[in-house]
Motif scaffolding. Structure first.
Motif, PDB file in Angstrom:
ATOM      1  N   LYS A  87       8.153   7.981 -10.901  1.00  0.00           N
ATOM      2  CA  LYS A  87       9.420   7.680 -10.238  1.00  0.00           C
ATOM      3  C   LYS A  87       9.619   6.176 -10.083  1.00  0.00           C
ATOM      4  O   LYS A  87       8.655   5.434  -9.903  1.00  0.00           O
ATOM      5  N   GLU A 104      11.853   3.541  -7.689  1.00  0.00           N
ATOM      6  CA  GLU A 104      12.623   3.507  -6.446  1.00  0.00           C
ATOM      7  C   GLU A 104      13.154   2.095  -6.200  1.00  0.00           C
ATOM      8  O   GLU A 104      12.383   1.130  -6.202  1.00  0.00           O
ATOM      9  N   VAL A 110       5.547   7.323  -7.254  1.00  0.00           N
ATOM     10  CA  VAL A 110       6.303   6.092  -7.517  1.00  0.00           C
ATOM     11  C   VAL A 110       5.425   5.114  -8.301  1.00  0.00           C
ATOM     12  O   VAL A 110       4.313   4.802  -7.887  1.00  0.00           O
ATOM     13  N   LEU A 167       8.457   0.036  -7.320  1.00  0.00           N
ATOM     14  CA  LEU A 167       9.195   0.051  -6.060  1.00  0.00           C
ATOM     15  C   LEU A 167       9.775  -1.325  -5.791  1.00  0.00           C
ATOM     16  O   LEU A 167       9.080  -2.336  -5.917  1.00  0.00           O
ATOM     17  N   SER A 174      16.456   7.096  -4.052  1.00  0.00           N
ATOM     18  CA  SER A 174      15.507   6.340  -3.227  1.00  0.00           C
ATOM     19  C   SER A 174      15.357   7.010  -1.869  1.00  0.00           C
ATOM     20  O   SER A 174      16.106   7.938  -1.526  1.00  0.00           O
ATOM     21  N   MET A 221       9.730  10.342  -1.977  1.00  0.00           N
ATOM     22  CA  MET A 221      10.376  10.497  -3.283  1.00  0.00           C
ATOM     23  C   MET A 221      10.127  11.890  -3.853  1.00  0.00           C
ATOM     24  O   MET A 221      10.996  12.469  -4.494  1.00  0.00           O
TER      25      MET A 221
END
Length: 327
Positions: free
Chosen positions: A5, A7, A83, A86, A268, A279
């Protein structure tokens, strides 16, 4: 849904686990009573009370070492949720009171922790220096000076958070112009509480390329089409919006409608422990609400990577990891 992920909308202090803040307060013998519920979670009724609770929790963070520990804790939580990249809002207001020398020390401590977390968990952190809107335009100028002096490969962006109903975007244009001239890329909260007009004013007066939240643009379809045409990216935080009562349910959240109309949307958490989210939970609840599959989430992650404020070399690495780490 344990996918890698990306974010883009996250507040560093807002990522502090309640137990971390309670422990810090106890260590420093600080009384921060009233900001937790009976289960030990952050407690607030509405957005304005949330801001007060947030600032009370942040009041326990008084030294660069505190921020070093905070960064390690926050990045460990984010990495556990999948994540890999970030971007977090960092405010000179909280980190040294907008004193440039102190801000440098805080930023150094945060960066050291970020590098340790990257070695340990592979998560990459980049910073966005952030104005607190309800502190006013004059203090925003001091924040902009701090940001401009420390812009570089770690501090990549400049933004604005806080009470969206205080002042107008144009009041902060000087600060955003200074940040832009220093090479920082721009985002700002809008379209959460201020309605679609706040989004329009923000993209016109501050010339941002991303908007934090921005979801109430859906109330003005001409504005939605403008966002799509200009490629303005929305940093959507559905769990935050629902927790604060902006929308009654995940199905009611406009992220899917905005996406279907051609707007570049990303996912987010905003302030994950405050809103009882992560997340991984955002992905799970969005999949349940809109029947989004793995392909959809990977597409949104690529959109976020493309919109990230990092340098191109870092972006390429993140895009390669997105493709490689799908499980």
């Amino acid at each position: 849904m344990m996918l890698p992920k990306v974010e883009l909308h996250h507040h560093l202090e807002g990522g502090a686990p309640p137990a971390f803040i309670r422990g810090l307060a106890a260590q420093k013998k600080m009384d921060i009573g009233g900001i937790f519920d009976e289960r030990g979670n952050y407690a607030f009724r509405d957005f304005l009370q949330f801001l007060k609770v947030y600032e009370a929790a942040t009041g326990t963070l008084r030294t660069p070492e505190d921020y070093h520990r905070l960064t390690l804790a926050v990045l460990e939580e984010a990495a556990a949720s999948g994540v890999i990249y970030l971007e977090s809002f960092l405010s000179p207001d909280f980190c040294g009171g907008r004193d440039l020398s102190a801000w440098r020390e805080y930023l150094h401590a945060i960066r050291e922790a970020a590098e340790a977390a990257e070695r340990k968990d592979g998560i990459v952190l980049r910073g966005i220096a952030t104005v607190i809107r309800h502190f006013g335009p004059d203090k925003a100028r001091e924040t902009a000076l701090c940001a401009a002096e420390t812009a570089g490969d770690f501090l990549r962006g400049f933004g604005m958070a806080g009470d969206e109903m205080r002042g107008k975007p144009k009041d902060f244009a000087w600060s955003f112009d200074m940040a832009r001239e220093a090479g920082l890329r721009l985002t700002s909260h809008a379209g959460e509480w201020g309605g679609p007009e706040s989004v329009r004013d923000t993209i016109r007066d501050l010339r941002v390329e991303r908007v934090g939240h921005g979801v109430r643009a859906i109330e003005d379809l001409a504005l939605v089409d403008e966002l799509a045409e200009k490629g303005i990216v929305l940093e959507c935080c559905p769990g935050s919006n629902i927790a604060l009562g902006l929308y009654p349910s995940w199905r009611a959240h406009p992220i899917a409608r905005l996406h279907d109309r051609g707007v570049k949307v990303t996912i987010s958490t905003d302030d994950p422990p405050f809103f009882g989210t992560s997340m991984e939970r955002e992905y799970t609840r969005l999949a349940e609400a809109f029947d989004w599959d793995e392909g959809m989430f990977m597409s949104l992650a690529r959109t976020a990577a493309d919109a990230a404020f990092c340098d191109d070399e870092t972006r390429d690495k993140i895009l390669k990891r997105l493709e490689k780490e799908v499980v």
